[in-house]
Design a protein around this motif. Structure first.
Motif, PDB file in Angstrom:
ATOM      1  N   LEU A 151       0.839  -1.214   0.000  1.00  0.00           N
ATOM      2  CA  LEU A 151       0.000   0.000   0.000  1.00  0.00           C
ATOM      3  C   LEU A 151       0.863   1.249   0.000  1.00  0.00           C
ATOM      4  O   LEU A 151       0.551   2.237  -0.664  1.00  0.00           O
ATOM      5  CB  LEU A 151      -0.944  -0.010   1.212  1.00  0.00           C
ATOM      6  N   ASN A 152       1.990   1.194   0.732  1.00  0.00           N
ATOM      7  CA  ASN A 152       2.904   2.337   0.703  1.00  0.00           C
ATOM      8  C   ASN A 152       3.448   2.540  -0.705  1.00  0.00           C
ATOM      9  O   ASN A 152       3.559   3.670  -1.179  1.00  0.00           O
ATOM     10  CB  ASN A 152       4.063   2.119   1.677  1.00  0.00           C
ATOM     11  N   ALA A 153       3.792   1.427  -1.363  1.00  0.00           N
ATOM     12  CA  ALA A 153       4.318   1.524  -2.737  1.00  0.00           C
ATOM     13  C   ALA A 153       3.250   2.118  -3.657  1.00  0.00           C
ATOM     14  O   ALA A 153       3.519   3.014  -4.460  1.00  0.00           O
ATOM     15  CB  ALA A 153       4.750   0.148  -3.225  1.00  0.00           C
ATOM     16  N   PHE A 203       4.424   8.708  12.415  1.00  0.00           N
ATOM     17  CA  PHE A 203       5.017   9.611  11.416  1.00  0.00           C
ATOM     18  C   PHE A 203       4.335   9.340  10.074  1.00  0.00           C
ATOM     19  O   PHE A 203       4.300   8.207   9.602  1.00  0.00           O
ATOM     20  CB  PHE A 203       6.534   9.393  11.271  1.00  0.00           C
ATOM     21  N   THR A 204       3.809  10.385   9.467  1.00  0.00           N
ATOM     22  CA  THR A 204       3.170  10.221   8.163  1.00  0.00           C
ATOM     23  C   THR A 204       3.297  11.502   7.353  1.00  0.00           C
ATOM     24  O   THR A 204       3.374  12.588   7.918  1.00  0.00           O
ATOM     25  CB  THR A 204       1.683   9.826   8.309  1.00  0.00           C
ATOM     26  N   THR A 205       3.344  11.359   6.042  1.00  0.00           N
ATOM     27  CA  THR A 205       3.317  12.528   5.160  1.00  0.00           C
ATOM     28  C   THR A 205       2.008  12.547   4.373  1.00  0.00           C
ATOM     29  O   THR A 205       1.852  13.333   3.462  1.00  0.00           O
ATOM     30  CB  THR A 205       4.496  12.487   4.169  1.00  0.00           C
ATOM     31  N   LYS A 206       1.070  11.621   4.741  1.00  0.00           N
ATOM     32  CA  LYS A 206      -0.168  11.486   3.965  1.00  0.00           C
ATOM     33  C   LYS A 206      -1.344  12.139   4.693  1.00  0.00           C
ATOM     34  O   LYS A 206      -1.404  12.088   5.919  1.00  0.00           O
ATOM     35  CB  LYS A 206      -0.487  10.002   3.735  1.00  0.00           C
ATOM     36  N   VAL A 207      -2.264  12.655   3.906  1.00  0.00           N
ATOM     37  CA  VAL A 207      -3.468  13.187   4.544  1.00  0.00           C
ATOM     38  C   VAL A 207      -4.543  12.114   4.663  1.00  0.00           C
ATOM     39  O   VAL A 207      -5.452  12.230   5.473  1.00  0.00           O
ATOM     40  CB  VAL A 207      -4.055  14.394   3.767  1.00  0.00           C
ATOM     41  N   GLY A 209      -4.021   8.523   4.893  1.00  0.00           N
ATOM     42  CA  GLY A 209      -3.657   7.181   5.361  1.00  0.00           C
ATOM     43  C   GLY A 209      -4.302   6.893   6.712  1.00  0.00           C
ATOM     44  O   GLY A 209      -5.249   7.550   7.120  1.00  0.00           O
ATOM     45  N   LEU A 210      -3.731   5.897   7.399  1.00  0.00           N
ATOM     46  CA  LEU A 210      -4.277   5.539   8.713  1.00  0.00           C
ATOM     47  C   LEU A 210      -3.442   6.147   9.837  1.00  0.00           C
ATOM     48  O   LEU A 210      -3.576   5.757  10.988  1.00  0.00           O
ATOM     49  CB  LEU A 210      -4.341   4.017   8.845  1.00  0.00           C
ATOM     50  N   GLY A 211      -2.571   7.067   9.490  1.00  0.00           N
ATOM     51  CA  GLY A 211      -1.922   7.857  10.530  1.00  0.00           C
ATOM     52  C   GLY A 211      -0.490   7.481  10.872  1.00  0.00           C
ATOM     53  O   GLY A 211       0.021   7.890  11.912  1.00  0.00           O
TER      54      GLY A 211
HETATM   55  N1  LIG Z   1       7.212   3.195  -0.682  1.00  0.00           N
HETATM   56  C1  LIG Z   1       7.244   4.441  -0.188  1.00  0.00           C
HETATM   57  N2  LIG Z   1       7.495   5.497  -0.998  1.00  0.00           N
HETATM   58  C2  LIG Z   1       7.537   6.760  -0.512  1.00  0.00           C
HETATM   59  N3  LIG Z   1       7.350   7.071   0.792  1.00  0.00           N
HETATM   60  C3  LIG Z   1       7.106   6.055   1.644  1.00  0.00           C
HETATM   61  C4  LIG Z   1       7.040   4.703   1.209  1.00  0.00           C
HETATM   62  N4  LIG Z   1       6.792   3.925   2.288  1.00  0.00           N
HETATM   63  C5  LIG Z   1       6.700   4.753   3.343  1.00  0.00           C
HETATM   64  N5  LIG Z   1       6.873   6.024   2.969  1.00  0.00           N
HETATM   65  C6  LIG Z   1       6.867   7.213   3.852  1.00  0.00           C
HETATM   66  O1  LIG Z   1       6.885   6.793   5.199  1.00  0.00           O
HETATM   67  C7  LIG Z   1       5.750   7.326   5.896  1.00  0.00           C
HETATM   68  C8  LIG Z   1       5.318   6.357   6.980  1.00  0.00           C
HETATM   69  O2  LIG Z   1       4.794   5.156   6.378  1.00  0.00           O
HETATM   70  P1  LIG Z   1       3.742   4.292   7.194  1.00  0.00           P
HETATM   71  O3  LIG Z   1       3.371   3.139   6.346  1.00  0.00           O
HETATM   72  O4  LIG Z   1       4.290   3.994   8.557  1.00  0.00           O
HETATM   73  O5  LIG Z   1       2.524   5.278   7.422  1.00  0.00           O
HETATM   74  P2  LIG Z   1       1.487   5.827   6.346  1.00  0.00           P
HETATM   75  O6  LIG Z   1       1.564   5.012   5.095  1.00  0.00           O
HETATM   76  O7  LIG Z   1       1.719   7.290   6.219  1.00  0.00           O
HETATM   77  O8  LIG Z   1       0.104   5.598   7.079  1.00  0.00           O
HETATM   78  P3  LIG Z   1      -0.581   4.162   7.372  1.00  0.00           P
HETATM   79  O9  LIG Z   1       0.365   3.095   6.890  1.00  0.00           O
HETATM   80  O10 LIG Z   1      -0.755   4.125   8.873  1.00  0.00           O
HETATM   81  O11 LIG Z   1      -1.850   4.203   6.600  1.00  0.00           O
HETATM   82  C9  LIG Z   1       4.720   7.597   4.802  1.00  0.00           C
HETATM   83  O12 LIG Z   1       3.778   8.579   5.188  1.00  0.00           O
HETATM   84  C10 LIG Z   1       5.618   8.063   3.664  1.00  0.00           C
HETATM   85  O13 LIG Z   1       6.002   9.410   3.830  1.00  0.00           O
END
Ligand SMILES: Nc1ncnc2c1ncn2[C@@H]1O[C@H](COP(=O)(O)OP(=O)(O)OP(=O)(O)O)[C@@H](O)[C@H]1O
Ligand SMILES: [Mg+2]
Length: 247
Positions: A151-153, A203-207, A209-211
């Motif tokens: 999902l991050n990818a 820590f997150t850079t997304k608006v 996501g799940l936080g």
């Molecule tokens: N494959 C990726 N490419 C770019 N940035 C990434 C990637 N994986 C993680 N990150 C960065 O790391 C942060 C933290 O990731 P994490 O999976 O812990 O939280 P999230 O994806 O923001 O929220 P959540 O997983 O709880 O829905 C992301 O917000 C993003 O900035």
């Protein structure tokens, strides 16, 4: 609506107004969280019943193209239900059951889910898998960890791109055997600062996501089975997440 909107829409709608702390006001934080998990279980049951009705509908007969989509939603909900049950069991002092897991079978299940439900502008390739040894772990937790990384990818590629998952066996110098699961994307990548904080809880850079709990959960799973998660990333080029898990 952009592809990312479709994929994450569920987390932006009514939930924004119905914050758990408002619903469960007065409860201790842990109780409130368990209350939310419990109610998620109820919602999962309702959604599962609805999907069962849809899958029995005459519209789904024969070669309906919706059939794999519905099947993926059912698989996803089944796993969600198992996660809820597991969380409630852990809260009662139980343990997530570990057993020998067929890693390749897990990966193929994930591949089916991704292919049926993700936007077509995301190309997913699963490779490797030759004679992978069994992994002693909790199957649901393994799949959740992989889904978090995938999902991050996906989130890193709002306009589409390629994600690959390579599964191999790695032999260490000390005769140990590890399963290596390498997830690569050619998305937006991370700055050095973001990379250094990516695995910090919340820590997150997304608006949408799940936080910021995805990577901490992956790390926790890796540590529980005696393995580790490594992240490499380059801004504008993409990210490689590697799970190394002792078999
Ligand atoms: N494959 C990726 N490419 C770019 N940035 C990434 C990637 N994986 C993680 N990150 C960065 O790391 C942060 C933290 O990731 P994490 O999976 O812990 O939280 P999230 O994806 O923001 O929220 P959540 O997983 O709880 O829905 C992301 O917000 C993003 O900035
Ligand atoms: Mg995440």
């Amino acid at each position: 609506m952009s592809p990312t909107d479709t994929n994450t829409q569920i987390f932006n709608d009514d939930l924004g107004n119905a914050r758990p702390d408002a619903i469960y006001s007065g409860a201790q934080p842990e109780e409130a969280i368990l209350g939310v998990v419990h109610d998620l279980g109820n919602l999962i049951q309702i959604a599962t019943s609805a999907l069962n009705i849809i899958s029995r509908s005459p519209d789904m007969d024969g070669g309906s193209s919706l059939r794999p989509v519905v099947a993926s939603a059912c698989t996803s909900l089944r796993r969600a239900g198992m996660l809820v049950q597991q969380t409630m069991r852990l809260a009662r002092g139980g343990q997530a059951a570990a057993a020998p897991v067929d890693v390749w079978a897990c990966l193929m299940e994930i591949e089916t889910l991704v292919r049926a439900t993700w936007e077509r502008n995301i190309v997913f390739e699963l490779s490797g898998g030759l004679a992978l040894p069994a992994l002693s772990c909790n199957r649901v937790n393994l799949q959740s960890a992989l889904m978090n990384l995938l999902l991050n990818a996906r989130d890193a590629m709002p306009n589409g791109g390629a994600i690959s998952l390579l599964a191999t066996t790695v032999h260490g110098d000390d005769a140990t055997t590890e399963i290596e699961l390498r997830i690569s994307d050619n998305g937006i990548g991370m700055t050095k600062e973001v990379l250094s904080r990516a695995s910090d809880p919340f820590f997150t850079t997304k608006v949408s996501g799940l936080g910021g709990l995805g990577l901490p959960m992956v790390n926790r799973f890796a540590q529980e089975v005696g393995g580790r998660l490594d992240l490499e990333s380059e801004l504008g080029r993409g990210t490689v997440a590697t799970l190394r898990l002792p078999s």
